[in-house]
Design a protein around this motif. Sequence first.
Motif, PDB file in Angstrom:
ATOM      1  N   LYS A  57       0.836  -1.208   0.000  1.00  0.00           N
ATOM      2  CA  LYS A  57       0.000   0.000   0.000  1.00  0.00           C
ATOM      3  C   LYS A  57       0.867   1.254   0.000  1.00  0.00           C
ATOM      4  CE  LYS A  57      -3.714   2.342   2.383  1.00  0.00           C
ATOM      5  NZ  LYS A  57      -4.529   2.451   3.576  1.00  0.00           N
ATOM      6  N   ALA A  58       1.968   1.227   0.749  1.00  0.00           N
ATOM      7  CA  ALA A  58       2.849   2.392   0.847  1.00  0.00           C
ATOM      8  C   ALA A  58       3.654   2.642  -0.424  1.00  0.00           C
ATOM      9  CB  ALA A  58       3.801   2.225   2.031  1.00  0.00           C
ATOM     10  N   THR A  59       3.866   1.590  -1.220  1.00  0.00           N
ATOM     11  CA  THR A  59       4.779   1.714  -2.362  1.00  0.00           C
ATOM     12  C   THR A  59       4.164   1.455  -3.730  1.00  0.00           C
ATOM     13  OG1 THR A  59       5.430  -0.612  -2.208  1.00  0.00           O
ATOM     14  CG2 THR A  59       6.746   0.997  -0.950  1.00  0.00           C
ATOM     15  N   ASP A  60       3.009   0.817  -3.789  1.00  0.00           N
ATOM     16  CA  ASP A  60       2.442   0.331  -5.053  1.00  0.00           C
ATOM     17  C   ASP A  60       3.374  -0.664  -5.735  1.00  0.00           C
ATOM     18  OD1 ASP A  60      -0.096   1.462  -5.156  1.00  0.00           O
ATOM     19  OD2 ASP A  60       0.663   3.341  -6.008  1.00  0.00           O
ATOM     20  N   VAL A  61       4.165  -1.380  -4.928  1.00  0.00           N
ATOM     21  CA  VAL A  61       5.093  -2.388  -5.437  1.00  0.00           C
ATOM     22  C   VAL A  61       4.766  -3.706  -4.739  1.00  0.00           C
ATOM     23  CG1 VAL A  61       7.514  -3.073  -5.651  1.00  0.00           C
ATOM     24  CG2 VAL A  61       6.906  -0.649  -5.807  1.00  0.00           C
ATOM     25  N   ASN A  62       4.641  -4.771  -5.513  1.00  0.00           N
ATOM     26  CA  ASN A  62       4.345  -6.076  -4.937  1.00  0.00           C
ATOM     27  C   ASN A  62       5.522  -6.622  -4.138  1.00  0.00           C
ATOM     28  OD1 ASN A  62       1.798  -6.174  -6.103  1.00  0.00           O
ATOM     29  ND2 ASN A  62       2.519  -7.249  -7.912  1.00  0.00           N
ATOM     30  N   VAL A  63       5.213  -7.228  -3.007  1.00  0.00           N
ATOM     31  CA  VAL A  63       6.212  -7.936  -2.211  1.00  0.00           C
ATOM     32  C   VAL A  63       6.262  -9.358  -2.769  1.00  0.00           C
ATOM     33  CG1 VAL A  63       6.827  -8.773   0.084  1.00  0.00           C
ATOM     34  CG2 VAL A  63       5.777  -6.515  -0.178  1.00  0.00           C
ATOM     35  N   LEU A  64       7.405  -9.761  -3.286  1.00  0.00           N
ATOM     36  CA  LEU A  64       7.530 -11.068  -3.943  1.00  0.00           C
ATOM     37  C   LEU A  64       7.633 -12.219  -2.962  1.00  0.00           C
ATOM     38  CD1 LEU A  64      10.066 -10.152  -6.778  1.00  0.00           C
ATOM     39  CD2 LEU A  64       7.576 -10.271  -6.917  1.00  0.00           C
ATOM     40  N   SER A  65       8.205 -11.960  -1.786  1.00  0.00           N
ATOM     41  CA  SER A  65       8.422 -13.030  -0.820  1.00  0.00           C
ATOM     42  C   SER A  65       8.295 -12.485   0.598  1.00  0.00           C
ATOM     43  CB  SER A  65       9.826 -13.618  -1.017  1.00  0.00           C
ATOM     44  OG  SER A  65      10.147 -14.487   0.050  1.00  0.00           O
ATOM     45  N   PRO A  66       7.723 -13.268   1.502  1.00  0.00           N
ATOM     46  CA  PRO A  66       7.665 -12.827   2.897  1.00  0.00           C
ATOM     47  C   PRO A  66       9.022 -12.927   3.601  1.00  0.00           C
ATOM     48  CG  PRO A  66       6.663 -14.988   2.672  1.00  0.00           C
ATOM     49  CD  PRO A  66       7.012 -14.526   1.287  1.00  0.00           C
ATOM     50  N   SER A  67       9.969 -13.609   2.989  1.00  0.00           N
ATOM     51  CA  SER A  67      11.294 -13.777   3.615  1.00  0.00           C
ATOM     52  C   SER A  67      12.158 -12.555   3.376  1.00  0.00           C
ATOM     53  CB  SER A  67      11.999 -15.000   3.037  1.00  0.00           C
ATOM     54  OG  SER A  67      11.244 -16.161   3.298  1.00  0.00           O
ATOM     55  N   LEU A  68      12.604 -11.935   4.456  1.00  0.00           N
ATOM     56  CA  LEU A  68      13.445 -10.744   4.379  1.00  0.00           C
ATOM     57  C   LEU A  68      14.825 -11.083   4.941  1.00  0.00           C
ATOM     58  CD1 LEU A  68      13.594  -7.672   3.764  1.00  0.00           C
ATOM     59  CD2 LEU A  68      12.919  -7.294   6.143  1.00  0.00           C
ATOM     60  N   LYS A  69      15.835 -10.988   4.089  1.00  0.00           N
ATOM     61  CA  LYS A  69      17.210 -11.276   4.507  1.00  0.00           C
ATOM     62  C   LYS A  69      17.875  -9.953   4.891  1.00  0.00           C
ATOM     63  CE  LYS A  69      17.840 -15.484   1.823  1.00  0.00           C
ATOM     64  NZ  LYS A  69      16.466 -15.766   1.546  1.00  0.00           N
ATOM     65  N   ALA A  70      17.853  -9.665   6.182  1.00  0.00           N
ATOM     66  CA  ALA A  70      18.373  -8.404   6.691  1.00  0.00           C
ATOM     67  C   ALA A  70      19.427  -8.663   7.768  1.00  0.00           C
ATOM     68  CB  ALA A  70      17.231  -7.568   7.269  1.00  0.00           C
ATOM     69  N   THR A 150      15.437  -0.127 -19.477  1.00  0.00           N
ATOM     70  CA  THR A 150      14.265   0.453 -18.820  1.00  0.00           C
ATOM     71  C   THR A 150      13.651  -0.480 -17.787  1.00  0.00           C
ATOM     72  OG1 THR A 150      13.802   1.834 -20.736  1.00  0.00           O
ATOM     73  CG2 THR A 150      11.983   1.461 -19.210  1.00  0.00           C
ATOM     74  N   LEU A 151      13.439  -1.753 -18.140  1.00  0.00           N
ATOM     75  CA  LEU A 151      12.819  -2.664 -17.175  1.00  0.00           C
ATOM     76  C   LEU A 151      13.716  -2.889 -15.965  1.00  0.00           C
ATOM     77  CD1 LEU A 151      11.103  -5.305 -19.469  1.00  0.00           C
ATOM     78  CD2 LEU A 151      10.028  -3.509 -18.115  1.00  0.00           C
ATOM     79  N   SER A 152      14.996  -3.090 -16.181  1.00  0.00           N
ATOM     80  CA  SER A 152      15.919  -3.271 -15.059  1.00  0.00           C
ATOM     81  C   SER A 152      15.951  -2.012 -14.196  1.00  0.00           C
ATOM     82  CB  SER A 152      17.328  -3.603 -15.567  1.00  0.00           C
ATOM     83  OG  SER A 152      17.322  -4.827 -16.263  1.00  0.00           O
ATOM     84  N   SER A 153      15.991  -0.853 -14.825  1.00  0.00           N
ATOM     85  CA  SER A 153      15.995   0.413 -14.083  1.00  0.00           C
ATOM     86  C   SER A 153      14.733   0.557 -13.242  1.00  0.00           C
ATOM     87  CB  SER A 153      16.091   1.607 -15.043  1.00  0.00           C
ATOM     88  OG  SER A 153      17.255   1.574 -15.811  1.00  0.00           O
ATOM     89  N   ARG A 154      13.590   0.280 -13.856  1.00  0.00           N
ATOM     90  CA  ARG A 154      12.305   0.406 -13.149  1.00  0.00           C
ATOM     91  C   ARG A 154      12.233  -0.571 -11.980  1.00  0.00           C
ATOM     92  NH1 ARG A 154       8.507  -0.360 -17.112  1.00  0.00           N
ATOM     93  NH2 ARG A 154       8.552   1.886 -17.486  1.00  0.00           N
ATOM     94  N   HIS A 155      12.630  -1.812 -12.217  1.00  0.00           N
ATOM     95  CA  HIS A 155      12.477  -2.822 -11.175  1.00  0.00           C
ATOM     96  C   HIS A 155      13.456  -2.621 -10.023  1.00  0.00           C
ATOM     97  CE1 HIS A 155      10.401  -5.473 -14.427  1.00  0.00           C
ATOM     98  NE2 HIS A 155       9.613  -4.524 -13.958  1.00  0.00           N
ATOM     99  N   ILE A 156      14.675  -2.195 -10.304  1.00  0.00           N
ATOM    100  CA  ILE A 156      15.612  -1.877  -9.220  1.00  0.00           C
ATOM    101  C   ILE A 156      15.077  -0.689  -8.420  1.00  0.00           C
ATOM    102  CG2 ILE A 156      17.918  -0.994  -8.666  1.00  0.00           C
ATOM    103  CD1 ILE A 156      18.017  -3.925  -9.422  1.00  0.00           C
ATOM    104  N   THR A 157      14.575   0.322  -9.114  1.00  0.00           N
ATOM    105  CA  THR A 157      13.998   1.493  -8.435  1.00  0.00           C
ATOM    106  C   THR A 157      12.845   1.066  -7.533  1.00  0.00           C
ATOM    107  OG1 THR A 157      14.653   2.956 -10.241  1.00  0.00           O
ATOM    108  CG2 THR A 157      12.900   3.752  -8.782  1.00  0.00           C
ATOM    109  N   ASP A 158      11.950   0.231  -8.072  1.00  0.00           N
ATOM    110  CA  ASP A 158      10.827  -0.265  -7.267  1.00  0.00           C
ATOM    111  C   ASP A 158      11.313  -1.113  -6.088  1.00  0.00           C
ATOM    112  OD1 ASP A 158       9.020   0.983  -8.953  1.00  0.00           O
ATOM    113  OD2 ASP A 158       8.384  -0.869  -9.968  1.00  0.00           O
ATOM    114  N   GLY A 159      12.351  -1.905  -6.313  1.00  0.00           N
ATOM    115  CA  GLY A 159      12.904  -2.739  -5.240  1.00  0.00           C
ATOM    116  C   GLY A 159      13.469  -1.904  -4.102  1.00  0.00           C
TER     117      GLY A 159
END
Length: 176
Positions: A57-70, A150-159
């Motif tokens: 909701k905050a980003t309009d970007v889908n979360v691909l996985s619930p696993s977060l490697k932090a 363009t797609l790589s740029s957009r997806h990295i930006t969204d990530g």
Amino acid sequence: MKSRFLLIPAYALVISAPVQATVYLSVEQAQAVMFPGATLTPDFVTLTPEQMKAIEKATDVNVLSPSLKAWRVSTGGWFIADQVVGKHEFIPFALAIDAQGAVKSVEILEYRETYGDQVRNESWRAQFTGKTKDAPLKLGGDIKNISGATLSSRHITDGVKRLLATYALVLANQSH
């Protein structure tokens, strides 16, 4: 003299372009580059469905996985290893967030696509430095697009946008 024909199966005649699979940095190497001299402690998180919805909701970007490697960084901040979809393949990347919640740096760990590896250029990745969850992070706006990537740029930006929201909504609120 008899003629002989060599029959070659049709699938053997198909020539495909080689797939570039370039590993630039392992997670450990990226940690050393992005946080030199610091100790990093794994603090992996499984996002709840509610957290995933809040991030989306905050980003309009889908979360691909619930696993977060932090990883928590001894000098303050966080290191997150993640991936986004390029045109066809995943692009593993790392995000370093400083103690104030701003982007310290972005590293592309691996690139498997045939085109678009210009997202590895330091000058392009440097556009993210200092950005926080409040930055627009819009390709063609505060982040310049790369023609041919363009797609790589957009997806990295969204990530990056998604991980900054994940930091703000999940990691920043964790007790030490």
